[in-house]
Each structure stands twice: as structure tokens, then as C-alpha cells.
Write a protein that holds these residues in place. Structure first.
Motif, PDB file in Angstrom:
ATOM      1  N   ILE A  10       0.967  -1.073  -0.311  1.00  0.00           N
ATOM      2  CA  ILE A  10      -0.017  -0.095   0.004  1.00  0.00           C
ATOM      3  C   ILE A  10       0.693   0.920   0.377  1.00  0.00           C
ATOM      4  O   ILE A  10       0.307   1.906  -0.976  1.00  0.00           O
ATOM      5  CB  ILE A  10      -1.363  -0.036   1.345  1.00  0.00           C
ATOM      6  N   GLU A  11       2.035   1.349   0.822  1.00  0.00           N
ATOM      7  CA  GLU A  11       2.983   2.472   0.765  1.00  0.00           C
ATOM      8  C   GLU A  11       3.651   2.260  -0.674  1.00  0.00           C
ATOM      9  O   GLU A  11       3.524   3.595  -1.001  1.00  0.00           O
ATOM     10  CB  GLU A  11       3.928   2.352   1.934  1.00  0.00           C
ATOM     11  N   LYS A  12       3.989   1.975  -1.041  1.00  0.00           N
ATOM     12  CA  LYS A  12       4.380   2.268  -2.434  1.00  0.00           C
ATOM     13  C   LYS A  12       3.687   2.312  -3.545  1.00  0.00           C
ATOM     14  O   LYS A  12       3.796   3.512  -4.403  1.00  0.00           O
ATOM     15  CB  LYS A  12       5.401   0.956  -2.783  1.00  0.00           C
ATOM     16  N   MET A  13       2.349   1.757  -3.106  1.00  0.00           N
ATOM     17  CA  MET A  13       1.207   2.254  -4.544  1.00  0.00           C
ATOM     18  C   MET A  13       0.466   3.917  -3.856  1.00  0.00           C
ATOM     19  O   MET A  13       1.318   5.141  -5.050  1.00  0.00           O
ATOM     20  CB  MET A  13       0.137   1.505  -4.545  1.00  0.00           C
ATOM     21  N   GLU A  14       1.075   3.809  -3.194  1.00  0.00           N
ATOM     22  CA  GLU A  14       0.879   5.502  -2.581  1.00  0.00           C
ATOM     23  C   GLU A  14       1.969   6.849  -3.069  1.00  0.00           C
ATOM     24  O   GLU A  14       1.114   7.678  -3.299  1.00  0.00           O
ATOM     25  CB  GLU A  14       0.753   5.956  -0.710  1.00  0.00           C
ATOM     26  N   ILE A  68      -6.233   0.547  -3.745  1.00  0.00           N
ATOM     27  CA  ILE A  68      -5.995   0.823  -2.044  1.00  0.00           C
ATOM     28  C   ILE A  68      -7.397   0.806  -2.003  1.00  0.00           C
ATOM     29  O   ILE A  68      -7.726   0.476  -0.794  1.00  0.00           O
ATOM     30  CB  ILE A  68      -4.736   1.971  -2.458  1.00  0.00           C
ATOM     31  N   LYS A  69      -8.131   1.024  -2.321  1.00  0.00           N
ATOM     32  CA  LYS A  69      -9.830   1.006  -1.970  1.00  0.00           C
ATOM     33  C   LYS A  69      -9.552   0.009  -1.342  1.00  0.00           C
ATOM     34  O   LYS A  69     -10.941  -0.629  -0.252  1.00  0.00           O
ATOM     35  CB  LYS A  69     -10.108   1.597  -2.792  1.00  0.00           C
ATOM     36  N   ASP A 157      11.999 -10.553   5.303  1.00  0.00           N
ATOM     37  CA  ASP A 157      11.001  -9.016   4.967  1.00  0.00           C
ATOM     38  C   ASP A 157      10.952  -8.052   3.631  1.00  0.00           C
ATOM     39  O   ASP A 157      10.401  -7.593   4.099  1.00  0.00           O
ATOM     40  CB  ASP A 157      11.610  -8.742   6.397  1.00  0.00           C
ATOM     41  N   ASP A 158      11.984  -8.831   2.797  1.00  0.00           N
ATOM     42  CA  ASP A 158      12.776  -7.730   1.805  1.00  0.00           C
ATOM     43  C   ASP A 158      11.813  -8.244   0.860  1.00  0.00           C
ATOM     44  O   ASP A 158      11.156  -9.275   0.938  1.00  0.00           O
ATOM     45  CB  ASP A 158      14.012  -8.141   1.184  1.00  0.00           C
ATOM     46  N   GLU A 159      11.018  -6.411   0.647  1.00  0.00           N
ATOM     47  CA  GLU A 159       9.611  -6.091  -0.426  1.00  0.00           C
ATOM     48  C   GLU A 159       9.799  -5.607  -1.014  1.00  0.00           C
ATOM     49  O   GLU A 159       9.254  -4.160  -1.418  1.00  0.00           O
ATOM     50  CB  GLU A 159       8.811  -5.636   0.652  1.00  0.00           C
ATOM     51  N   SER A 160      11.228  -5.247  -1.416  1.00  0.00           N
ATOM     52  CA  SER A 160      11.738  -3.925  -2.441  1.00  0.00           C
ATOM     53  C   SER A 160      11.742  -4.276  -3.826  1.00  0.00           C
ATOM     54  O   SER A 160      11.461  -2.990  -4.682  1.00  0.00           O
ATOM     55  CB  SER A 160      13.793  -4.674  -1.520  1.00  0.00           C
ATOM     56  N   GLU A 161      10.726  -5.092  -4.368  1.00  0.00           N
ATOM     57  CA  GLU A 161      10.771  -4.786  -5.274  1.00  0.00           C
ATOM     58  C   GLU A 161       9.061  -4.495  -5.680  1.00  0.00           C
ATOM     59  O   GLU A 161       8.716  -3.829  -4.959  1.00  0.00           O
ATOM     60  CB  GLU A 161      10.145  -6.874  -5.924  1.00  0.00           C
ATOM     61  N   GLU A 162       9.188  -3.983  -7.277  1.00  0.00           N
ATOM     62  CA  GLU A 162       8.151  -2.886  -7.264  1.00  0.00           C
ATOM     63  C   GLU A 162       7.180  -3.537  -8.154  1.00  0.00           C
ATOM     64  O   GLU A 162       7.004  -4.890  -8.167  1.00  0.00           O
ATOM     65  CB  GLU A 162       8.686  -1.950  -8.863  1.00  0.00           C
TER      66      GLU A 162
END
Length: 166
Positions: A10-14, A68-69, A157-162
Motif C-alpha cells: 500500500i505504501e509503495k502504491m501511495e 488501495i480502496k 522481510d524484503d519487499e523491495s521489488e516494485e
């Protein structure tokens, strides 16, 4: 159906939405204005390309806002010995006598070509919450499936991928 996303997704999308609204939108509007100034719009390729780019940007913004919604926020509640979100799992395919590694991710970050499989995929669903050494049945549909054995689990915990650009 709701997409199951993590807080980081969600943070990446925002962040992408903010970038697209503040930077890309401004550039796209300038490109349209500049191309429009070149005259006859019916044969102006630059104008058509600029409009297309502007519309694609706006579509991407709407898509991300809708994601997101409607998202269902999920947490990784797997133990240290179980397969969970963002873990890399080495599996052995019994029928093919083949070993492969996959990273378990949310739907929007899945990329099979890079060995990143979704928690919604048959393999992802089957592997979640199992431990190294477990023999797991992967149901492709009601009639077809296959067995894999979990050889190794590497926690991350790596979520670095786009986020995938649909």
C-alpha cells in the motif's frame, strides 16, 4: 474479489500515485501543450503520443487508487519454521526430479519469470504454513495436481521489488 496486500504494498502504491500526480502529470500536460502549439492536430503525431501518455498516466493513477480502496490488508503470521510472506522456498518436484526456488509474494508483486509466485497461486496457497521436509499437494484444479517437497525455507522481510505495472 479483493487483492490481498501488505502495508508495504500500500505504501509503495501511495508513493507511486504521489509521484504520478506531482511529477508525471505535470510533465504530460506540458508535453500536450507543447505538441498542441505545433499546429494541425489531425496530423500531429507528437500531440497524439502526448495525449496517449497523459491518458495512460491517469489510468494508472485510477488503477492504483482502486487497488488501495479495495485491498484486504494481510499480515504474515507464519512461524520462523513455516513458509510465509516474502520467504524463498526451495521445492523439489517429484514427477520431474527437479528443484526450483520461489519467493512467496502478494499478487501485485508476483512475477513468475523472476521466480516470484503469488500467495493466490496454486503453488503459493499450497506452500503457505508448511515446514521444510513437508510433502505438499499442489491442486491445479479439482482433477489435476502434483506433489512437491519443501527442501529449504529462507526467511526474509524484503519487499523491495516494485509493484507490477499492469
Amino acid at each position: 474479489m479483493y487483492d490481498r496486500l501488505t502495508k508495504k504494498d500500500i505504501e509503495k502504491m501511495e508513493q507511486e500515485i504521489e509521484h504520478r500526480k506531482l511529477v508525471v502529470r505535470k510533465e504530460a500536460l506540458e508535453d500536450v501543450k507543447e505538441a498542441r502549439a505545433h499546429g494541425d492536430l489531425s496530423e500531429n503525431f507528437e500531440y497524439k503520443a502526448a495525449k496517449k501518455y497523459k491518458n495512460e498516466n491517469e489510468s494508472r493513477i485510477r488503477y492504483l487508487e482502486k487497488m488501495i480502496k479495495t485491498a484486504q490488508i494481510i499480515e504474515d503470521d507464519s512461524s520462523n519454521t513455516e513458509v510465509g510472506m516474502n520467504d524463498t522456498v526451495k521445492v523439489y518436484f517429484e514427477e520431474d526430479d527437479l528443484e526450483e526456488e520461489y519467493k512467496i509474494v502478494t499478487t501485485v508483486r508476483s512475477n513468475v519469470l523472476n521466480q516470484m509466485i503469488s500467495i493466490e497461486s496454486p503453488m503459493g496457497k499450497a506452500l503457505l504454513k508448511h515446514k521444510a521436509g513437508d510433502r505438499v499437494y499442489v491442486a491445479v484444479n479439482d482433477k489435476v495436481g502434483y506433489y512437491v517437497q519443501i527442501r529449504e525455507i529462507r526467511k526474509s522481510d524484503d519487499e523491495s521489488e516494485e509493484i507490477n505495472k499492469f
